[in-house]
Design an enzyme around this catalytic site. Structure first.
Site, mmCIF file in Angstrom:
data_model
loop_
_atom_site.group_PDB
_atom_site.id
_atom_site.type_symbol
_atom_site.label_atom_id
_atom_site.label_comp_id
_atom_site.label_asym_id
_atom_site.label_seq_id
_atom_site.Cartn_x
_atom_site.Cartn_y
_atom_site.Cartn_z
ATOM 1 N N SER A 1 43.731 45.092 36.248
ATOM 2 C CA SER A 1 44.827 44.178 36.518
ATOM 3 C C SER A 1 45.060 43.351 35.265
ATOM 4 O O SER A 1 44.144 43.126 34.479
ATOM 5 C CB SER A 1 44.449 43.275 37.685
ATOM 6 N N LYS B 1 39.206 44.276 38.493
ATOM 7 C CA LYS B 1 39.902 45.275 39.304
ATOM 8 C C LYS B 1 39.824 46.686 38.719
ATOM 9 O O LYS B 1 39.848 46.874 37.510
ATOM 10 C CB LYS B 1 41.393 44.890 39.436
ATOM 11 N N GLU C 1 47.964 55.607 44.641
ATOM 12 C CA GLU C 1 49.013 54.763 45.237
ATOM 13 C C GLU C 1 50.408 55.290 44.889
ATOM 14 O O GLU C 1 51.303 55.331 45.734
ATOM 15 C CB GLU C 1 48.884 53.323 44.738
#
Ligand code: ARG
Length: 444
Positions: A264, A270, A277
């Site tokens: 991130s 992250k 996704e």
């Protein structure tokens, strides 16, 4: 002429069909000469000229002209510029209506071959994962609630089967669209002694279309391709969803290779599963294009209508999305590592074995429904006491049923899995059969 001429132009996307268009034109010209409809000399000039056109396109110096609207007119004009009047004879006994119907079939045929090859690579990756972790036990889920222990390999091979059906759908589509539309003319056939079978042979179609009106109006094969692609993407999306939740801290089942996660911009800890996704997200546009083609077709009177030009952009987008997604998965899956310890400890958690304990009582002569009730009460009791089933002493078990004995503690996740030993079950030897079946299919 008005200010809206770009509205009808398709050259910026239909140029993608140039190879198919040129192959169709060469086969058509050769047939025209063989049938004495044009001279052999003209056909030779046309075929050589089309070769030059193809070189120009591939070198990037073809003079595309939007004023000529589409691919067919651009190629024909350039051909005539290059070889003179012979070029103007190419379109004898042909219409852009049967020409585009042919181009789209040729393109779809290649797209199906590519999709099947890419699906095979994904199946190969799943098979390797299954084989590499053939003994790992994990929790199996229903309702996203831990249900019964299963082998991780069994879970992977479930996806193998989904993709196997997808390949079947693409193969069916290929078989049904294996029909040459060229020779149908604008809609009614052509007034020349053409040899449609010769063209079909050259272009490797098994049959020729039996009805010229249907042949120029039909885009069923595109709707079928879109449907097969949408179902495949649905499967990829379900797998994506599992990868997303499995790689969360809450589940912590798998870790994707670094190259398939991103950090991130503000949260340094992250490891986002972006590829999974995005695949899940791209499924939406593939569904959209399926609705698009069905809607384009639904109100069309026979035969060709210019609406059909709207079959292309959604189709190309679906081909690109499908192939790139499958290629990502074929590369991403082999690098996925398992948190084996966690999977096995969750699979061994005693509540996971409640069904097996009920089956244990059945083995001692208790009717299943009754055994199920005993276990439900036992689970509630353990939950209230904050204990696991395996911690419960035998005298407490005996309060729920006199049929319990010391051997109740021998029921483990491994024993639970091994007990599901009929065809299609998760017992190691059954999963080995599934793996053998998968490898056999991949070898064919
Ligand atoms: N660009 C057209 C299409 O994609 C080609 C066929 C045009 N035919 C016609 N009669 N205008 O469908």
């Amino acid at each position: 002429m008005n200010d809206h001429t770009d509205y009808t132009v398709s050259i910026h996307y239909d140029r993608r069909l140039y190879r198919q268009d040129i192959a169709g034109s060469k086969a058509h010209a050769a047939m025209l000469a063989k049938q004495g409809i044009i001279t052999q000399d003209d056909a030779d000039r046309i075929i050589a000229g089309l070769g030059k056109v193809q070189d120009e396109i591939e070198r990037g110096d073809f003079p595309w002209d939007p004023a000529l609207e589409d691919l067919h007119m651009n190629i024909e004009r350039r051909l005539t510029d290059l070889i003179g009047p012979a070029g103007a004879r190419l379109h004898t006994g042909r219409s852009r209506n049967d020409q585009i119907a042919l181009d789209m079939r040729l393109y779809t045929r290649q797209a199906i071959a590519d999709a099947v090859a890419a699906l095979r690579d994904v199946q190969r990756a799943l098979t390797q994962l299954a084989e590499r972790h053939s003994n790992v036990v994990m929790p199996g889920y229903t309702h996203l609630q831990r249900a019964q222990p299963v082998l991780f390999a069994h879970h992977m091979l479930a996806y193998f089967e989904m993709f196997q059906r997808d390949i079947g759908r693409f193969t069916d589509c290929a078989a049904r669209m294996d029909v040459l539309p060229l020779g149908s003319g604008a809609l009614a056939g052509v007034p020349y002694p053409t040899d449609r079978h010769a063209v079909a042979d050259t272009l490797e179609f098994s049959e020729i279309s039996p009805n010229s009106m249907d042949a120029v109006a039909d885009r069923d094969f595109l709707a079928e391709f879109h449907a097969a692609a949408a179902i495949t993407m649905m499967h990829v999306s379900r797998l994506s969803e599992e990868i997303v939740i499995w790689s969360s801290r809450e589940f912590d089942f798998v870790r994707l290779a670094d190259e398939f996660t991103t950090g991130s911009s503000i949260m340094p800890q992250k490891r986002n599963p972006d590829f999974a996704e995005i695949a899940r997200g791209k499924t939406g546009r593939v569904y959209g294009s399926l609705m698009g083609i069905l809607t384009v077709l639904k109100g069309l009177p026979l035969t060709y209508n210019r609406d059909l030009q709207e079959d292309k952009e959604g189709f190309f987008d679906t081909v690109d999305t499908l192939l790139s997604t499958l290629r990502v998965f074929a590369d991403m899956l082999p690098g996925m590592t398992l948190n084996t310890e966690r999977l096995e400890s969750l699979a061994s958690e005693s509540y996971m074995l409640a069904t097996d304990l009920a089956d244990y009582l059945v083995g001692k002569g208790v009717p299943f429904r009754e055994a199920h009730g005993v276990m439900r009460r036992l689970c509630q009791h353990c939950e209230a006491e904050g204990k696991s089933l395996s911690e419960l002493p035998l005298d407490e078990y005996l309060k729920f049923s006199p049929h319990f004995d010391d051997d109740v503690y021998a029921i483990t996740a491994a024993a639970s899995v091994a007990a599901r030993d009929n065809p299609g079950g998760t017992a190691p030897n059954r999963v080995a059969e599934g793996l053998a079946r998968a490898k056999q299919i991949l070898q064919e």
